[in-house]
Scaffold this motif. Structure first.
Motif, PDB file in Angstrom:
ATOM      1  N   THR A  26      33.838  34.686  34.285  1.00  0.00           N
ATOM      2  CA  THR A  26      34.723  35.859  34.373  1.00  0.00           C
ATOM      3  C   THR A  26      34.899  36.486  32.993  1.00  0.00           C
ATOM      4  O   THR A  26      34.785  37.703  32.831  1.00  0.00           O
ATOM      5  CB  THR A  26      36.091  35.451  34.928  1.00  0.00           C
ATOM      6  N   ALA A  27      35.143  35.620  32.009  1.00  0.00           N
ATOM      7  CA  ALA A  27      35.329  36.135  30.643  1.00  0.00           C
ATOM      8  C   ALA A  27      34.063  36.828  30.160  1.00  0.00           C
ATOM      9  O   ALA A  27      34.126  37.840  29.467  1.00  0.00           O
ATOM     10  CB  ALA A  27      35.702  34.998  29.705  1.00  0.00           C
ATOM     11  N   VAL A  74      35.548  47.612  29.916  1.00  0.00           N
ATOM     12  CA  VAL A  74      36.569  47.536  30.948  1.00  0.00           C
ATOM     13  C   VAL A  74      37.278  48.870  31.140  1.00  0.00           C
ATOM     14  O   VAL A  74      37.895  49.144  32.158  1.00  0.00           O
ATOM     15  CB  VAL A  74      37.550  46.390  30.610  1.00  0.00           C
ATOM     16  N   LEU A  75      37.158  49.737  30.129  1.00  0.00           N
ATOM     17  CA  LEU A  75      37.831  51.032  30.242  1.00  0.00           C
ATOM     18  C   LEU A  75      37.038  52.007  31.107  1.00  0.00           C
ATOM     19  O   LEU A  75      37.550  53.021  31.549  1.00  0.00           O
ATOM     20  CB  LEU A  75      38.044  51.639  28.855  1.00  0.00           C
ATOM     21  N   GLU A  76      35.751  51.673  31.304  1.00  0.00           N
ATOM     22  CA  GLU A  76      34.909  52.583  32.075  1.00  0.00           C
ATOM     23  C   GLU A  76      34.621  52.077  33.476  1.00  0.00           C
ATOM     24  O   GLU A  76      34.265  52.836  34.359  1.00  0.00           O
ATOM     25  CB  GLU A  76      33.568  52.782  31.344  1.00  0.00           C
ATOM     26  N   VAL A  81      44.630  35.692  37.542  1.00  0.00           N
ATOM     27  CA  VAL A  81      44.955  35.525  36.121  1.00  0.00           C
ATOM     28  C   VAL A  81      46.080  36.463  35.722  1.00  0.00           C
ATOM     29  O   VAL A  81      47.035  36.071  35.045  1.00  0.00           O
ATOM     30  CB  VAL A  81      43.696  35.770  35.257  1.00  0.00           C
ATOM     31  N   MET A  82      45.988  37.719  36.187  1.00  0.00           N
ATOM     32  CA  MET A  82      46.999  38.689  35.777  1.00  0.00           C
ATOM     33  C   MET A  82      48.345  38.408  36.421  1.00  0.00           C
ATOM     34  O   MET A  82      49.387  38.720  35.854  1.00  0.00           O
ATOM     35  CB  MET A  82      46.529  40.112  36.104  1.00  0.00           C
ATOM     36  N   PRO A 103      36.295  45.926  37.650  1.00  0.00           N
ATOM     37  CA  PRO A 103      35.632  44.625  37.750  1.00  0.00           C
ATOM     38  C   PRO A 103      34.954  44.440  39.096  1.00  0.00           C
ATOM     39  O   PRO A 103      35.412  44.932  40.118  1.00  0.00           O
ATOM     40  CB  PRO A 103      36.771  43.632  37.574  1.00  0.00           C
ATOM     41  N   HIS A 119      31.073  44.074  29.804  1.00  0.00           N
ATOM     42  CA  HIS A 119      31.299  45.389  30.402  1.00  0.00           C
ATOM     43  C   HIS A 119      32.422  46.097  29.666  1.00  0.00           C
ATOM     44  O   HIS A 119      33.333  45.453  29.148  1.00  0.00           O
ATOM     45  CB  HIS A 119      31.661  45.250  31.882  1.00  0.00           C
ATOM     46  N   GLU A 137      40.578  38.318  38.498  1.00  0.00           N
ATOM     47  CA  GLU A 137      41.535  39.126  37.746  1.00  0.00           C
ATOM     48  C   GLU A 137      42.955  39.121  38.338  1.00  0.00           C
ATOM     49  O   GLU A 137      43.913  38.915  37.607  1.00  0.00           O
ATOM     50  CB  GLU A 137      41.021  40.558  37.609  1.00  0.00           C
ATOM     51  N   LEU A 154      34.818  31.004  32.486  1.00  0.00           N
ATOM     52  CA  LEU A 154      33.935  31.495  31.419  1.00  0.00           C
ATOM     53  C   LEU A 154      33.027  32.606  31.934  1.00  0.00           C
ATOM     54  O   LEU A 154      32.764  33.578  31.215  1.00  0.00           O
ATOM     55  CB  LEU A 154      33.102  30.351  30.840  1.00  0.00           C
ATOM     56  N   TYR A 199      33.861  40.303  31.351  1.00  0.00           N
ATOM     57  CA  TYR A 199      34.710  41.217  30.576  1.00  0.00           C
ATOM     58  C   TYR A 199      34.131  41.500  29.203  1.00  0.00           C
ATOM     59  O   TYR A 199      34.348  42.556  28.628  1.00  0.00           O
ATOM     60  CB  TYR A 199      36.127  40.644  30.446  1.00  0.00           C
ATOM     61  N   LYS A 200      33.383  40.518  28.672  1.00  0.00           N
ATOM     62  CA  LYS A 200      32.769  40.723  27.364  1.00  0.00           C
ATOM     63  C   LYS A 200      31.629  41.717  27.471  1.00  0.00           C
ATOM     64  O   LYS A 200      31.380  42.485  26.557  1.00  0.00           O
ATOM     65  CB  LYS A 200      32.232  39.388  26.855  1.00  0.00           C
TER      66      LYS A 200
END
Lengths: 169, 351
Positions: free
Chosen positions: B143-144, B152-154, B168-169, B157, B150, B165, B141, B147-148
């Motif tokens: 970690t999630a 993520v495109l800029e 999970v990936m 992590p 920040h 990451e 949570l 991501y919420k």
């Protein structure tokens, strides 16, 4: 046989706890992470693709530019060559025309001169003929002042006239 | 890689049987001890009961026994919860007052009838299960949340997100490869299974309090995990998958046999998942514990021999711990990989 007999209490708690944690994480945990990372991956892939495209376009532009330069240079050369040719042609044409004109004028002048000459000669001849008739009149008047000479002259004329047709025949 | 896995498996299986056999022979003695409310007799100082030590560490118990201090056990008392004409909650010390006693397997039974009640006690394994699950919940949570919060495109992590990451990936991409177009439905389960198993594998290697419970080496735990996979596979299978099981496209004389074989193979998949994880983790624990026990067994054979064997067993112990770290990852990976492959097989489309 403790080891290989699943214990009910543990089974129960495992199902409950794993189930709850899985439910929570499947709802609020993993999809957020994976979606975000996937969107980032998609963006990176898209950026790479865009960069490739731009590079390709740049390369195309470069070749196009070179081509344009090349054609421009060729066209310039062609135009220059054409201009030179036109110039030469115009000069040559002018020369030709001038010569033709000169020839024409010359020919006309020659004709005129010839005509003038002819008329002058005719005048001179007419004058000469008149003069010689006057001279001949004067000479005849002088010579035919006495009878004897008149007779002699008529005779000679008759002789001449008699001889002349024979000569003609 | 495969070779290393095979060698480690052979090593594990080979050594696994020996202590287990000796353990079984001494089973009666172990349980006898448990009946005397685990106060160690004085002669235990002289002769070490290896089987008891090992089984105490790999098994489950009604209190979290940490160490001995001045001859008294130091343990975290845990609530025993039994359901038998009402719910009874008590600690192990008060078992007798509530009319319960431990049987020869160390389980609570009714003191009068000798029957096992419905026993949902918070045992050592259950507490460990709760703590590790809570830990996993918090980690994922958090970690999630990163991501919420920040873009993520800029931003790349950092911290926990950067650590989680890749794991999970890795599982997410495994799901993508093995399952096909609707992998997103299954990815959370596979991530959950992988992270839960690997976390508990490593906690199991840890020898002191927060870890030390042999959770993934317990057949009940691995059975539940395998059943989750089994139901995921068989409740979300495509029509084509069921057709291949019950009405496969085979010559007529095979028609009656094939469904039997297919059903059997479908049922064997969770069994193999259960036993693979359970046996591998259990064997690893037993091996490490045996190495540690050698030091105490050799203590009475004089300083030279015991000193020499101590060096040897410490070296072996370090090697086995390192191997266990490898196995902890491999087994989590294998379980997840096979789960994803089974799900992928059940998602077949008609060609």
């Amino acid at each position: 046989m403790n080891l290989v007999t699943p214990d009910f209490g543990l089974l129960f708690w495992m199902v409950v706890i794993f189930g709850i944690v899985f439910f929570l994480l499947a709802k609020f945990g993993f999809p957020i992470i994976t979606d975000m990372v996937e969107s980032r991956s998609a963006k990176i892939a898209q950026s790479l693709k865009d960069a490739d495209e731009i590079e390709a376009r740049m390369a195309a532009w470069k070749t196009e530019q070179a081509q344009m330069l090349e054609t421009a240079r060729r066209e310039q050369a062609a135009i220059l060559r054409e201009a030179t040719e036109t110039k030469n042609k115009i000069v040559a044409d002018a020369k030709e025309q001038a010569r033709a004109e000169a020839d024409k004028i010359l020919a006309e002048a020659k004709l005129q001169i010839a005509a003038e000459k002819e008329s002058a000669l005719r005048d001179v001849r007419k004058e000469v003929a008149l003069l010689s008739v006057q001279v001949a009149e004067k000479v005849l008047r002088h010579e035919l002042s006495d009878e004897g000479s008149r007779r002699a002259f008529i005779d000679s004329l008759v002789d001449e006239a008699g001889k002349a047709p024979m000569q003609h025949t | 890689m495969m070779l290393a896995v095979l060698i480690s498996l052979m090593l594990l299986q080979g050594d696994f049987s020996a202590p287990l056999r000796s353990g079984r022979n001494d089973m009666s003695e172990v349980s006898g001890r448990n009946d005397t409310t685990s106060v160690i007799p004085s002669e235990a100082e002289e002769s070490i009961d290896v089987a008891e030590i090992i089984f105490e560490h790999i098994g489950d118990e009604y209190e979290w026994h940490i160490t001995e201090w001045k001859g008294k056990p130091v343990a975290i008392p845990l609530p025993c919860i039994v359901i038998e004409d009402g719910v009874h909650v008590f600690t192990l010390h008060h078992a007798a007052e509530n009319g319960y006693t431990l049987n020869e397997n160390g389980k609570l039974v009714n003191a009068v009838t000798g029957k096992r009640p419905i026993d949902i006690s918070i045992t050592k394994n259950v507490l460990s299960l709760m703590m590790s699950s809570l830990l996993l919940l918090v980690i994922v949570l958090l970690t999630a949340r990163w991501y919420k919060r920040h873009d993520v495109l800029e931003q790349a992590p950092t911290g926990l997100a950067a650590a989680m990451e890749p794991l999970v990936m890795m599982v997410h991409n495994m799901a993508k490869e093995n399952i096909g177009p609707d992998y997103k439905r299954y990815s959370p389960y596979l991530c959950m299974a992988f992270l839960w198993i690997i976390l508990n594998n490593f906690l199991g290697i840890l020898p002191f309090f927060p870890g030390g419970a042999n959770l993934t080496g317990n057949i009940a735990i691995t059975l539940v995990l395998a059943l989750f996979t089994f139901f995921t596979v068989n409740l979300t299978g495509t029509k084509h998958y069921y057709k291949e099981i019950f009405a496969p496209d085979v010559p007529a004389f095979l028609k009656p046999i094939m469904p039997v074989i297919e059903v059997f193979s479908a049922l064997m998949k969770p069994v193999s998942l259960t036993i693979r994880l359970f046996a591998n983790m259990l064997a690893g624990h037993i091996m490490i514990l045996s190495m540690v026990c050698i030091i105490f067994i050799m203590a009475k054979y004089g300083p030279l021999l015991s000193g020499g064997m101590t060096v040897v067993s410490v070296l072996f112990g370090v090697f086995l711990d390192a191997l266990e770290c490898l196995v902890a990852f491999i087994q989590a990976y294998v379980f997840t990989m096979l789960s994803s492959i089974y799900i992928g097989l059940a998602r077949v489309k008609e060609e």
